[in-house]
Design an enzyme around this catalytic site. Sequence first.
Site, PDB file in Angstrom:
ATOM      1  N   GLU A   1       3.241 -40.088 -15.518  1.00 40.80           N
ATOM      2  CA  GLU A   1       3.285 -38.683 -15.116  1.00 40.80           C
ATOM      3  C   GLU A   1       2.558 -38.471 -13.786  1.00 40.80           C
ATOM      4  O   GLU A   1       1.735 -37.567 -13.640  1.00 40.80           O
ATOM      5  CB  GLU A   1       2.719 -37.767 -16.213  1.00 40.80           C
ATOM      6  CG  GLU A   1       3.262 -36.361 -16.118  1.00 40.80           C
ATOM      7  CD  GLU A   1       2.922 -35.463 -17.290  1.00 40.80           C
ATOM      8  OE1 GLU A   1       3.275 -34.278 -17.219  1.00 40.80           O
ATOM      9  OE2 GLU A   1       2.315 -35.939 -18.285  1.00 40.80           O
TER      10      GLU A   1
ATOM     11  N   ASP B   1       2.091 -43.713 -22.183  1.00 43.62           N
ATOM     12  CA  ASP B   1       2.165 -42.552 -23.069  1.00 43.62           C
ATOM     13  C   ASP B   1       3.476 -42.653 -23.835  1.00 43.62           C
ATOM     14  O   ASP B   1       4.550 -42.405 -23.290  1.00 43.62           O
ATOM     15  CB  ASP B   1       2.111 -41.280 -22.220  1.00 43.62           C
ATOM     16  CG  ASP B   1       2.276 -40.014 -23.041  1.00 43.62           C
ATOM     17  OD1 ASP B   1       2.374 -40.114 -24.285  1.00 43.62           O
ATOM     18  OD2 ASP B   1       2.317 -38.928 -22.435  1.00 43.62           O
TER      19      ASP B   1
END
Length: 273
Positions: free
Chosen positions: A53, A165
């Site tokens: 991200e 993640d």
Amino acid sequence: MPQIAQVPVWAVLKAKIDVKITTWNVNGLRAAGRKGFLSCLERIQPDVLLLQEVRALPEQLPTELAEPDGWHVVWNAARKKGYSGTAIWSRFPMEDFSTGLHSDDPDEEGRMLSIRIDDLTLASVYLPSGSSGEHRQRHKDEWLERFRGWSDQKTAGHPVIFGGDLNIAHTADDIFYAKSNEKTSGFLPHERAWMTDLLESGWHDLTRLYFGQVAGPYSWWSNRGKARELDRGWRIDYLLANAAAAERFVSADIDRESGIQVSDHAPVSITLK
């Protein structure tokens, strides 16, 4: 990419120096930089950093993040600006850079980045979240199915570690409010079964191996209520190793302090001998 004089990987391994690998969802690298990201790295001292991200193109970043001093860096930015994206920073030169789950995967959201350092393959992985609606849950489920095509090819042979993640809390030990989240994306029965099947296929959850069957340690916290303050979170950030890589495993750590300071996720680290 700047050419940086580094100690050769073979020399590090020959000298039996431990190597630290960290995975971190930074929730936007530009914002993380303003919140002390580089200072946290000084404290954590990783040798390889798997980022998720990042939400930026290299040209959108200040020089200290786009071309960080002392690091080799590769990027896989999403086509949509300000969204998703992965990167890998390494103190060692990297080879065999690839994006996506296979050579024909467009990976428009920048969710998969793989490199090789000496005999070790490393991948930064950012699985989709299904929390924003049924269409995203379907996308996530499709991605999980396709990811197994990649992971099943990596269980045997030379050492492989992937971190990132995964947007799944595997068991009740990995989420503070287990019962009330049984119908929540990230803790759905079929997602947890997928994770169980992944581990049974030959992958080792190094953080769980190190801490044992205890509640947590968590790696992500909601901004609602006092979840961060009271450490009522989820463990959805992992470092997984195949058998060859797991043989080198020494220890694991989750740096809650950096997670609270910089991102809604904490950096998760392992040390290999």
